[in-house]
Motif scaffolding. Structure first.
Motif, mmCIF file in Angstrom:
data_model
loop_
_atom_site.group_PDB
_atom_site.id
_atom_site.type_symbol
_atom_site.label_atom_id
_atom_site.label_comp_id
_atom_site.label_asym_id
_atom_site.label_seq_id
_atom_site.Cartn_x
_atom_site.Cartn_y
_atom_site.Cartn_z
ATOM 1 N N MET A 1 40.532 71.831 47.903
ATOM 2 C CA MET A 1 40.763 73.178 48.349
ATOM 3 C C MET A 1 42.069 73.752 47.784
ATOM 4 O O MET A 1 42.264 74.940 47.794
ATOM 5 C CB MET A 1 40.784 73.193 49.864
ATOM 6 N N THR A 2 42.900 72.925 47.279
ATOM 7 C CA THR A 2 44.151 73.418 46.710
ATOM 8 C C THR A 2 43.929 74.104 45.380
ATOM 9 O O THR A 2 44.696 74.961 45.001
ATOM 10 C CB THR A 2 45.158 72.262 46.552
ATOM 11 N N ALA A 3 42.908 73.731 44.655
ATOM 12 C CA ALA A 3 42.649 74.338 43.346
ATOM 13 C C ALA A 3 42.335 75.831 43.464
ATOM 14 O O ALA A 3 42.945 76.625 42.757
ATOM 15 C CB ALA A 3 41.527 73.594 42.641
ATOM 16 N N PRO A 4 41.414 76.259 44.321
ATOM 17 C CA PRO A 4 41.160 77.701 44.435
ATOM 18 C C PRO A 4 42.377 78.444 44.972
ATOM 19 O O PRO A 4 42.659 79.563 44.558
ATOM 20 C CB PRO A 4 39.988 77.796 45.393
ATOM 21 N N SER A 5 43.101 77.822 45.868
ATOM 22 C CA SER A 5 44.299 78.453 46.416
ATOM 23 C C SER A 5 45.355 78.624 45.335
ATOM 24 O O SER A 5 46.030 79.637 45.263
ATOM 25 C CB SER A 5 44.843 77.615 47.571
ATOM 26 N N LYS A 6 45.489 77.612 44.489
ATOM 27 C CA LYS A 6 46.463 77.662 43.396
ATOM 28 C C LYS A 6 46.094 78.762 42.412
ATOM 29 O O LYS A 6 46.951 79.545 41.977
ATOM 30 C CB LYS A 6 46.496 76.295 42.709
ATOM 31 N N VAL A 7 44.836 78.857 42.044
ATOM 32 C CA VAL A 7 44.359 79.881 41.113
ATOM 33 C C VAL A 7 44.570 81.263 41.719
ATOM 34 O O VAL A 7 45.043 82.188 41.056
ATOM 35 C CB VAL A 7 42.871 79.655 40.760
ATOM 36 N N SER A 8 44.249 81.408 42.974
ATOM 37 C CA SER A 8 44.419 82.684 43.656
ATOM 38 C C SER A 8 45.898 83.070 43.715
ATOM 39 O O SER A 8 46.252 84.233 43.492
ATOM 40 C CB SER A 8 43.840 82.587 45.065
ATOM 41 N N GLY A 9 46.764 82.097 43.997
ATOM 42 C CA GLY A 9 48.208 82.360 44.046
ATOM 43 C C GLY A 9 48.750 82.740 42.684
ATOM 44 O O GLY A 9 49.564 83.658 42.558
ATOM 45 N N ASP A 10 48.298 82.035 41.652
ATOM 46 C CA ASP A 10 48.734 82.359 40.286
ATOM 47 C C ASP A 10 48.287 83.759 39.897
ATOM 48 O O ASP A 10 49.031 84.521 39.258
ATOM 49 C CB ASP A 10 48.164 81.342 39.296
ATOM 50 N N ARG A 11 47.074 84.104 40.270
ATOM 51 C CA ARG A 11 46.545 85.434 39.949
ATOM 52 C C ARG A 11 47.345 86.517 40.682
ATOM 53 O O ARG A 11 47.695 87.556 40.091
ATOM 54 C CB ARG A 11 45.071 85.516 40.341
ATOM 55 N N ALA A 12 47.671 86.254 41.939
ATOM 56 C CA ALA A 12 48.449 87.217 42.720
ATOM 57 C C ALA A 12 49.842 87.391 42.116
ATOM 58 O O ALA A 12 50.346 88.510 42.002
ATOM 59 C CB ALA A 12 48.552 86.754 44.169
ATOM 60 N N GLU A 13 50.460 86.281 41.698
ATOM 61 C CA GLU A 13 51.778 86.365 41.069
ATOM 62 C C GLU A 13 51.706 87.135 39.761
ATOM 63 O O GLU A 13 52.586 87.937 39.443
ATOM 64 C CB GLU A 13 52.335 84.960 40.818
ATOM 65 N N SER A 14 50.661 86.888 38.999
ATOM 66 C CA SER A 14 50.485 87.584 37.730
ATOM 67 C C SER A 14 50.327 89.085 37.947
ATOM 68 O O SER A 14 50.945 89.896 37.246
ATOM 69 C CB SER A 14 49.262 87.029 37.004
ATOM 70 N N LEU A 15 49.502 89.469 38.906
ATOM 71 C CA LEU A 15 49.309 90.896 39.202
ATOM 72 C C LEU A 15 50.593 91.535 39.718
ATOM 73 O O LEU A 15 50.936 92.668 39.334
ATOM 74 C CB LEU A 15 48.184 91.078 40.220
ATOM 75 N N PHE A 16 51.316 90.806 40.566
ATOM 76 C CA PHE A 16 52.576 91.335 41.089
ATOM 77 C C PHE A 16 53.582 91.512 39.961
ATOM 78 O O PHE A 16 54.267 92.539 39.875
ATOM 79 C CB PHE A 16 53.157 90.403 42.156
#
Length: 75
Positions: A1-16
């Motif tokens: 479950m950490t993999a989707p969370s990590k991808v989602s967090g990276d995507r959020a950081e990238s968008l921010f």
């Protein structure tokens, strides 16, 4: 479950990061535009003052010439 969370967090950081960069660029563009506008207004005011001063000198010279007596030529 950490993999989707990590991808989602990276995507959020990238968008921010992208949004933050755009915001900073927009701020810089607005600042530059304001500086150019202020410089143009200052130059316009200076040129207007010079023009008005020149016109006043020309009017004074014209009125001084008009005040001189006209010469009557003898024939």
């Amino acid at each position: 479950m950490t993999a989707p969370s990590k991808v989602s967090g990276d995507r959020a950081e990238s968008l921010f990061s992208k949004t933050q960069t755009q915001s900073m660029s927009l701020g810089r563009i607005i600042s530059e535009r304001d500086a150019v506008s202020e410089a143009r207004e200052a130059k316009t005011a200076r040129l207007r003052e010079l023009r008005l001063e020149k016109e006043a000198e020309e009017m004074a010279a014209a009125s001084a010439l008009a005040a001189l007596p006209k010469r009557v030529s003898k024939r």
